[in-house]
Design a protein around this motif. Structure first.
Motif, PDB file in Angstrom:
ATOM      1  N   ILE A 371       0.831  -1.210   0.000  1.00 14.71           N
ATOM      2  CA  ILE A 371       0.000   0.000   0.000  1.00 14.71           C
ATOM      3  C   ILE A 371       0.862   1.254   0.000  1.00 14.71           C
ATOM      4  CG2 ILE A 371      -1.687   1.306   1.347  1.00 14.71           C
ATOM      5  CD1 ILE A 371      -2.831  -1.366   2.318  1.00 14.71           C
ATOM      6  N   LEU A 372       1.867   1.291   0.891  1.00 12.54           N
ATOM      7  CA  LEU A 372       2.686   2.495   1.012  1.00 12.54           C
ATOM      8  C   LEU A 372       3.528   2.729  -0.245  1.00 12.54           C
ATOM      9  CD1 LEU A 372       3.875   2.274   4.727  1.00 12.54           C
ATOM     10  CD2 LEU A 372       2.164   3.799   3.742  1.00 12.54           C
ATOM     11  N   THR A 373       4.110   1.668  -0.792  1.00 13.37           N
ATOM     12  CA  THR A 373       4.936   1.847  -1.988  1.00 13.37           C
ATOM     13  C   THR A 373       4.101   2.331  -3.167  1.00 13.37           C
ATOM     14  OG1 THR A 373       6.362   0.035  -1.231  1.00 13.37           O
ATOM     15  CG2 THR A 373       6.586   0.721  -3.519  1.00 13.37           C
ATOM     16  N   PHE A 374       2.909   1.778  -3.324  1.00 13.60           N
ATOM     17  CA  PHE A 374       2.040   2.218  -4.417  1.00 13.60           C
ATOM     18  C   PHE A 374       1.595   3.663  -4.207  1.00 13.60           C
ATOM     19  CE2 PHE A 374      -2.098   2.697  -6.496  1.00 13.60           C
ATOM     20  CZ  PHE A 374      -1.796   2.279  -7.782  1.00 13.60           C
ATOM     21  N   ALA A 375       1.237   4.013  -2.964  1.00 10.68           N
ATOM     22  CA  ALA A 375       0.759   5.376  -2.691  1.00 10.68           C
ATOM     23  C   ALA A 375       1.877   6.406  -2.799  1.00 10.68           C
ATOM     24  CB  ALA A 375       0.115   5.431  -1.303  1.00 10.68           C
ATOM     25  N   LEU A 376       3.083   6.003  -2.407  1.00  7.96           N
ATOM     26  CA  LEU A 376       4.204   6.946  -2.409  1.00  7.96           C
ATOM     27  C   LEU A 376       5.040   6.878  -3.681  1.00  7.96           C
ATOM     28  CD1 LEU A 376       5.436   6.480   1.277  1.00  7.96           C
ATOM     29  CD2 LEU A 376       3.945   8.269   0.375  1.00  7.96           C
ATOM     30  N   ARG A 377       4.535   6.198  -4.691  1.00  9.38           N
ATOM     31  CA  ARG A 377       5.322   6.038  -5.930  1.00  9.38           C
ATOM     32  C   ARG A 377       5.763   7.371  -6.524  1.00  9.38           C
ATOM     33  NH1 ARG A 377       3.535   2.738 -11.454  1.00  9.38           N
ATOM     34  NH2 ARG A 377       5.162   3.639 -12.801  1.00  9.38           N
ATOM     35  N   PRO A 378       4.892   8.382  -6.656  1.00  4.45           N
ATOM     36  CA  PRO A 378       5.369   9.658  -7.224  1.00  4.45           C
ATOM     37  C   PRO A 378       6.488  10.283  -6.399  1.00  4.45           C
ATOM     38  CG  PRO A 378       2.968   9.568  -7.232  1.00  4.45           C
ATOM     39  CD  PRO A 378       3.434   8.411  -6.412  1.00  4.45           C
ATOM     40  N   MET A 384      14.250   9.510  -6.247  1.00  9.48           N
ATOM     41  CA  MET A 384      15.264   8.745  -6.963  1.00  9.48           C
ATOM     42  C   MET A 384      15.690   9.421  -8.260  1.00  9.48           C
ATOM     43  SD  MET A 384      13.703   4.912  -6.413  1.00  9.48           S
ATOM     44  CE  MET A 384      15.100   4.123  -7.182  1.00  9.48           C
ATOM     45  N   GLY A 385      14.881  10.365  -8.745  1.00  9.12           N
ATOM     46  CA  GLY A 385      15.236  11.090  -9.946  1.00  9.12           C
ATOM     47  C   GLY A 385      14.962  10.345 -11.234  1.00  9.12           C
ATOM     48  N   ARG A 386      14.115   9.335 -11.196  1.00  6.62           N
ATOM     49  CA  ARG A 386      13.780   8.610 -12.422  1.00  6.62           C
ATOM     50  C   ARG A 386      12.432   7.911 -12.243  1.00  6.62           C
ATOM     51  NH1 ARG A 386      17.886   5.547 -10.007  1.00  6.62           N
ATOM     52  NH2 ARG A 386      17.362   3.385  -9.514  1.00  6.62           N
ATOM     53  N   ARG A 387      11.756   7.704 -13.364  1.00 10.82           N
ATOM     54  CA  ARG A 387      10.455   7.048 -13.349  1.00 10.82           C
ATOM     55  C   ARG A 387      10.629   5.539 -13.250  1.00 10.82           C
ATOM     56  NH1 ARG A 387       7.252  10.965 -11.758  1.00 10.82           N
ATOM     57  NH2 ARG A 387       7.290  12.762 -13.164  1.00 10.82           N
ATOM     58  N   PHE A 388       9.676   4.896 -12.584  1.00  7.34           N
ATOM     59  CA  PHE A 388       9.667   3.443 -12.533  1.00  7.34           C
ATOM     60  C   PHE A 388       9.308   2.892 -13.918  1.00  7.34           C
ATOM     61  CE2 PHE A 388       8.424   3.160  -7.750  1.00  7.34           C
ATOM     62  CZ  PHE A 388       9.679   3.671  -7.426  1.00  7.34           C
ATOM     63  N   GLY A 389       9.777   1.684 -14.162  1.00  5.71           N
ATOM     64  CA  GLY A 389       9.342   1.015 -15.377  1.00  5.71           C
ATOM     65  C   GLY A 389       7.909   0.535 -15.264  1.00  5.71           C
TER      66      GLY A 389
END
Length: 955
Positions: A371-378, A384-389
């Motif tokens: 839940i936290l990783t999905f919510a905090l993705r932006p 990290m300075g880059r978009r997730f794949g």
């Protein structure tokens, strides 16, 4: 098989009901296990999501093209490359390592296969106008709207440029510049204006400050304009995106490599050839530690060590909770035995408690991580300075992490389960504890581990140079101390005879219940030992760095220098410093300019030159003097001769080495500069007034007391002559020199002449900046204000404020101390809470015999403080060993390098390595005094003075 299943099913049901009944204790253990699982699972999700597949990486680097072709600048010589196109070497480079690499440009377009679609991709930089002033940004010329480039840039708003007077800009550039779509932009020294047509981002570099233009629309005309103005031209890298029917196979790549071109091929990366088919990998000497399996093994070992230590810490903290839970349920466990249950059933019930809580912790930690990783993705992407794949979930890895939680719960319950199973049915039903003897074997095993680990660490620090041996020995010794903890707790108990009532009761309770005290003390010991080890090493390294620190200026001095564009920004930069900082004395400085006044000091650009100091041949170090054949001059000397020459004044380091961005190191200034530099030589000021050259380096003054300054007008010819070891052409100006005596450091200034002397010699000067003394060091607010004003100038302005040695480890030490303090307080608090739950009958007895209500609060505080104090004392003693071992190993290694430098003629003017071992008394003081005291006070404050009334236990 059926009986086994039913017995474990019943045990799990009993454990689940017991965990639900004791919610506070269960939640505590669950949180201890779930928090690490949450962190590790979130890290795994973040890492895997940010880890791009080969196809995703190719989309961001070459778009929809089949390959990117780059000139290797080897003059068209054949080369060998790896399949990814990241590493290459001329075909003869590894066979003849002493032979210089071929140089020269290659026409990449001749290597492009016929029938291909080609898109150029050029990158340079420029100083662009903004709403605040100027900002240096990357300029990329790529037709981003073309289908071949799709995926390299992601358009967020507007459109990519369609005309030569349009550009698109990254989001970070727009934020930094204060501009928006529709704003106009130009570059310094460039008369063209561009309109921002769109906003985009680079998926793999969200922090890039970049603008995009059409090919040929910016970089080429900008380079001509700045070169005409005498400014430095931008370095431009050019590559070609190629789309070809059938793609680029490995054979095609090798054929293009034969023409001196590096290829990044989509087909090869997605389906790489075997190592045996890659000629580069077959060359002897190719490869490194990072590319070997040893690096993966070391990384795996490091991860395993961290996971193992984390599990040990959790088991040490959670174990007492299960022990107390088993003790509180001993009547229930006794009833199981009275109804025919054997010891295996008792062990199964207690182990099921660890299984239930471990499984619950695994579920809670994993779900919260998702839940936290999905919510905090932006936020994670921005950080990290880059978009997730994509949001990547690896079920097998999450299950493995969850299994660690279950395993940790089971491990934490093993000792309590065995202890509970050894209780007789009568003792369980009556509540009697019986006489419990501590193990005599465990302390001996621990003592043996301490001795063995100490010997290994000593061997690693005195005989071997391997840090791994020192770390391994220290870890074994620390585990030995953990094994000795129950016995050491007993030794602490002997000090109770000299203590007042409450601390004596707390200490005796801790000794009597070593089953819950020892693990908590061991957990504190482990955390404190790691903190003390890192702190001792960091403080010792700080002492070494402080001793070897080389200041850029005298303490508190300020220098602002604008070397580019003929010192165009020198005057406003001087005034900015004067307005914002607490300056006392100001010394304006200029430099010698050769050619056009707008040229940079290093002489790049048409009509630009540079000046340099002529070193008399008699003053050149024999170990460094150039030879006609280009051989190493030191090879003709023996080891003893090299050691002797290393002490020669000609071969010692120049005291004028420093940060000054001038090739000659000569400043044009008055005597105030000498004051700022801290030159305590009255003769130097008089010599400067008399028109002499004030020298800070003995090597530049010849036997007649003169210094020669060569004016080089043709820099290319001078560089070519230097490569051929021929005299460098140029006019030489000669000055009478005054050698400053007893100067240990001149901060990059090799010599000073007055403006009148420079004018009399016919030298052209250009403003450079100023040096200042200050009343006191500038505040953070003043620094920020000055940085803002200098940023508005837009040019390259070098600002230096000498603040002395500043440790980079202060935050690390504070973080470690806080971490150890939190673990200590947490472990001590857990032990205290369990002690209160375990000793409720004793507290009621104290109240019955007339003890005041505050005894409960006082006893709770001392119970917590006793556990914290024992763990901190033992951990502090155990943590010093690895730090000392690592420092001794470093000392031996640095002494060996120093001796080798002497043998080769280097380092004669350097002092022998200084590798001190410093004890971090502040950190130890905080751990030894503040942490136990804080733990005791916190426990006392959160404990109620009066306990709740309890009914008589029904037997």
């Amino acid at each position: 098989m059926t009986a086994w299943f039913h017995s474990w099913r019943a045990a799990v049901r009993i454990a689940r009901r017991d965990a639900w009944r004791s919610k506070g204790r269960s939640f505590l253990v669950l949180a201890m296990i779930a928090l690490p699982i949450l962190g590790v699972s979130a890290f795994d999700l973040t890492f895997r999501s940010s880890e791009l597949t080969a196809a995703q990486q190719l989309e961001r680097t070459i778009g929809a093209a089949d390959a990117r072709l780059i000139d290797a600048h080897v003059g068209g010589a054949p080369l060998l490359q790896d399949p990814k196109g990241e590493q290459y070497v001329p075909a003869a480079g590894l066979d003849s390592p002493d032979k210089p690499w071929p140089e020269g440009d290659t026409d990449v377009t001749k290597a492009v296969p016929a029938g291909s679609t080609v898109l150029t991709d050029s990158t340079g930089s420029a100083k662009l106008t903004t709403a605040h002033g100027l900002l240096r940004a990357d300029v990329r010329e790529l037709k981003a709207a073309d289908s071949v480039a799709r995926g390299i840039m992601r358009l967020r708003e507007g459109r990519f440029p369609e005309k030569n007077d349009e550009i698109a800009a990254t989001t970070r550039f727009l934020e930094s510049s204060g501009l928006s779509i529709g704003s106009t932009v130009t570059a310094r020294g460039f008369d063209r204006t561009y309109v921002i047509s769109g906003e985009y981002e680079l998926p793999s570099d969200l922090t890039a400050e970049q603008v995009n233009a059409l090919p040929g629309a910016f970089l080429a005309p900008y380079a001509k304009a700045v070169e005409k103005a005498g400014m430095q031209k931008p370095d431009v890298s050019l590559s070609y995106l190629v789309k070809k029917p059938g793609g680029f196979t490995w054979n095609t790549v090798q054929a293009i490599n034969a023409k001196g071109v590096v290829v990044t091929s989509r087909a090869v990366i997605l389906d790489p050839p075997a190592d045996s088919e890659v000629p580069l990998f077959q060359k002897e000497g190719w490869g490194s530690y990072e590319t070997s399996g040893a690096a993966d093994a070391a990384a795996l070992a490091a991860v395993g060590t961290v996971v193992g230590l984390a599990m040990l810490e959790i088991c040490l903290l959670a174990g007492p909770a299960f022990a107390v839970g088993a003790r509180r349920s001993r009547r229930q466990l006794g009833l199981v035995g009275a109804n025919g249950g054997d010891r295996s059933h008792i062990r199964a019930i207690v182990l099921s408690g660890g299984l239930v809580i471990g499984a619950a912790a695994a579920v809670v930690g994993t779900v919260l991580a998702l839940i936290l990783t999905f919510a905090l993705r932006p936020l994670l992407e921005e950080y990290m300075g880059r978009r997730f794949g994509g949001f990547t979930v690896r079920p097998a890895e999450l299950l493995a992490i969850a299994a660690i939680a279950v395993l940790t719960g089971l491990l934490a319950a093993i000792v309590p389960a065995v202890t509970a199973s050894r209780q007789t049915v009568l003792a369980s039903l009556t509540g009697r504890r019986g006489v419990r003897r501590s193990s005599r074997v465990l302390p001996l095993v621990g003592l043996g581990a301490v001795l063995l680990g100490g010997v290994i660490a000593l061997y690693g620090s005195v005989v071997s140079d391997q840090f791994v041996i020192v770390a391994g020995g220290s870890a074994i010794a620390e585990l030995g101390v953990v094994a000795m903890t129950p016995a050491l707790v007993g030794l602490f108990g002997r000090t109770g005879r000299w203590l007042p009532l409450s601390p004596r009761l707390a200490l005796r309770d801790a000794v009597r219940n070593r089953g819950r005290t020892a693990p908590a003390v061991a957990a504190v010991l482990a955390a404190v030992a790691g903190t003390v080890a890192v702190s001792t090493y960091a403080v010792s390294r700080d002492a070494q760095d402080r001793a070897g620190y080389e200041a850029s200026l005298p303490y508190g001095a300020v220098a602002v220098l604008a070397p580019e564009e003929g010192g165009r920004d020198a005057a406003p930069a001087r005034e900015a410093v004067q307005r914002t900082l607490p300056v006392d004395l100001r010394a304006d400085v200029s430099r010698i300019a050769v050619g056009k006044a707008s040229c940079a000091p290093w002489g790049e650009g048409a009509g630009c030159g540079r000046s340099d100091i002529v070193i008399p041949p008699a003053n050149e170090c024999p170990l460094w003097a150039p030879t006609p054949d280009g051989s190493d001059p030191s090879e003709k000397f023996t080891k003893e001769q090299r050691r002797a020459l290393a002490k020669d004044w000609r071969c010692q380091s120049d005291p004028s080495s420093g940060f000054l961005p001038l090739p000659d190191g000569i400043l044009v200034a008055d005597a105030s500069l000498l004051t700022v530099l801290g030159v305590d030589d009255p003769g130097a000021a008089r010599a400067l007034a008399d028109g002499k050259y004030v020298s800070f380096s003995r090597t530049q003054v010849d036997r007649t007391g003169k210094v020669g300054v060569k004016l080089i007008t043709d820099v290319d010819a001078a560089n070519k002559a230097a490569e051929q070891r021929k005299p460098v052409p140029g006019e030489v100006k000669s000055f009478t020199a005054y050698q400053v005596r007893d100067v240990t450091r001149s901060y990059g200034v090799r010599g000073v002449i007055s403006p009148a002397t420079a004018k009399a010699a016919g030298l052209t000067t250009a403003p450079l900046g100023a040096f200042y003394t200050t009343d006191h060091l500038p505040s953070t607010e003043q620094r920020q204000k000055l940085d803002s004003e200098i940023a508005k100038l837009g040019g390259t302005v070098n600002l230096t404020i000498e603040e002395g040695f500043v440790s980079d480890n202060s935050i690390v030490l504070l973080t470690l101390t806080l971490f150890a303090g939190l673990v200590t307080i947490g472990a001590a608090g857990i032990a205290t809470g369990l002690a209160q739950a375990d000793a409720e009958a004793d507290l009621k007895t104290l109240a019955a015999v007339g003890a005041p209500p505050r005894v409960r609060r006082t006893l709770s505080g001392f119970q917590c403080g006793v556990v914290a104090a024992m763990g901190v004392v033992l951990g502090s003693a155990a943590g010093v060993l690895p730090a000392i071992g690592l420092r001794l190993t470093e000392e031996r290694e640095q002494i060996r390098f120093y001796q080798e430098a002497l043998d080769n003629g280097w380092g004669g003017n350097e002092n022998p390595p200084y590798v001190p071992i410093v004890v971090p008394w502040e950190t130890l003081g905080a751990l030894l005094v503040a942490v136990p005291l804080g733990a005791a006070l916190l426990a006392a404050l959160v404990t109620r003075s009066r306990g709740a009334l309890a009914r008589r236990a029904a037997h």
